[in-house]
Structures are given as C-alpha cells and as structure tokens.
Scaffold this active site. Structure first.
Site, PDB file in Angstrom:
ATOM      1  N   HIS A 118     -13.278  -2.700  33.785  1.00  0.00           N
ATOM      2  CA  HIS A 118     -12.267  -1.850  33.154  1.00  0.00           C
ATOM      3  C   HIS A 118     -12.518  -0.416  33.607  1.00  0.00           C
ATOM      4  CE1 HIS A 118      -9.522  -1.479  29.421  1.00  0.00           C
ATOM      5  NE2 HIS A 118      -9.388  -0.384  30.163  1.00  0.00           N
ATOM      6  N   MET A 119     -11.678   0.049  34.511  1.00  0.00           N
ATOM      7  CA  MET A 119     -11.891   1.392  35.061  1.00  0.00           C
ATOM      8  C   MET A 119     -11.801   2.443  33.958  1.00  0.00           C
ATOM      9  SD  MET A 119      -8.530   2.906  36.954  1.00  0.00           S
ATOM     10  CE  MET A 119      -9.311   4.483  36.912  1.00  0.00           C
ATOM     11  N   HIS A 120     -12.541   3.500  34.136  1.00  0.00           N
ATOM     12  CA  HIS A 120     -12.556   4.600  33.186  1.00  0.00           C
ATOM     13  C   HIS A 120     -13.047   5.853  33.899  1.00  0.00           C
ATOM     14  CE1 HIS A 120     -16.438   2.552  33.106  1.00  0.00           C
ATOM     15  NE2 HIS A 120     -16.983   3.718  32.776  1.00  0.00           N
ATOM     16  N   VAL A 121     -12.766   6.983  33.297  1.00  0.00           N
ATOM     17  CA  VAL A 121     -13.119   8.273  33.880  1.00  0.00           C
ATOM     18  C   VAL A 121     -14.079   8.980  32.931  1.00  0.00           C
ATOM     19  CG1 VAL A 121     -12.233  10.484  34.726  1.00  0.00           C
ATOM     20  CG2 VAL A 121     -10.842   8.409  34.945  1.00  0.00           C
TER      21      VAL A 121
END
Length: 165
Positions: A118-121
């Site tokens: 789950h991509m995140h910044v």
C-alpha cells in the site's frame, strides 16, 4: 551514566510481531481515528501519524485504495493524495514550526518500503540539530513527546481549520 526514560516504547516492544492486514486499509475502514492516529480524510486519501516516527510529528499520506504503485492511481486519486501531502506539510509548519522537511515515497522492498503493498508518502518535519550525538553515536532517536500528545495537538489544529489543502 545518563538514563533515558521512554515507557511508551513498551507498546512497540510488546507488539513487535507483524500485524495482520494493512494498516492503511484498517485506518480507512475503521471508525477509530485516534487509535489509528488518523488526522484527516479526504475523498480518496488519508493523513495519519507514523506509529514509529523518525521524528516527532512524522506523518504519512496514503490513498484509500490499496495499491502498491502510483501508476495504479487515477488522476483524481493522485491529485487528492498530493493535496493531502500539502495539507500535512502546512499542518506541521503551523503547529510544529520545523526548519525543514523530508518527504518521500519508498516503493517496493528494494526501495525501502516497510509496507510494500500500500503506497504511502512520508512527511517528516526536521529541525537543525535533530540528528545529534544520540542518533550518531548511540543509534537512538529521542522523540520528546508521546504519540497521543502529538496526535491531540495536531488533531485540534486540523479541526480548527489550520492547514487547509
């Protein structure tokens, strides 16, 4: 010898086993924002605190949809995510007054992603001198405020309209 007391770290130590499920999906689906450290939601994204921060106020912005690569986001989702990043940045500027920021996306295990699916910044506030001898010599970071105290300060500010996207 000096001692550093950090009793809140026991939560981390006692929960060192991998958690079931995706932290971002759970945060989006559950109605437990303080427990999950969720500060804000938008149409397609959320802003939450990092439970194991690099520095006090370390935030993350993540799309609501469970995707591992930014190319899987629609244009609307990408724009919404970027607006959340800006909102998190403005919130930290207003509340924590950092002297700089590190912001980044780690994609894939080789890219350093702790949560690969789950991509995140990451939005990490920085202050001059925050990498002191403790980090360099002792391989220890000192974060002077507890997570929930930081959460409460940030949640109050965002609820009061500080840091509109």
């Amino acid at each position: 010898m000096e001692r550093i007391w950090a009793p809140w770290r026991m939560t981390y130590i006692n929960n060192a086993a991998p958690q079931e499920g995706c932290i971002f999906c759970k945060a989006w689906e559950e109605n437990a924002d303080r427990e999950r450290l969720v500060l804000a939601r938008s149409e397609h994204s959320l802003i939450m605190m990092n439970r194991y921060p690099y520095s006090g106020g370390h935030l993350m912005a993540a799309p609501a949809r469970h995707v591992s690569d930014m190319n899987d986001l629609s244009d609307a989702e990408m724009l919404d995510l970027m607006q959340c990043i800006r909102r998190a940045h403005n919130l930290l500027k207003a509340v924590a007054n950092p002297q700089g920021f590190n912001m980044g996306i780690n994609l894939g295990k080789a890219g350093g992603a702790g949560i690969e699916d789950h991509m995140h910044v990451h939005i990490v506030p920085r202050w001059n001198g925050d990498t002191n001898f403790m980090s360099v010599v002792g391989d220890v970071r000192v974060i002077p405020e507890g997570l929930l105290e930081t959460y409460d300060r940030l949640a109050e500010a965002i609820g009061a309209g500080v840091a509109k996207g």
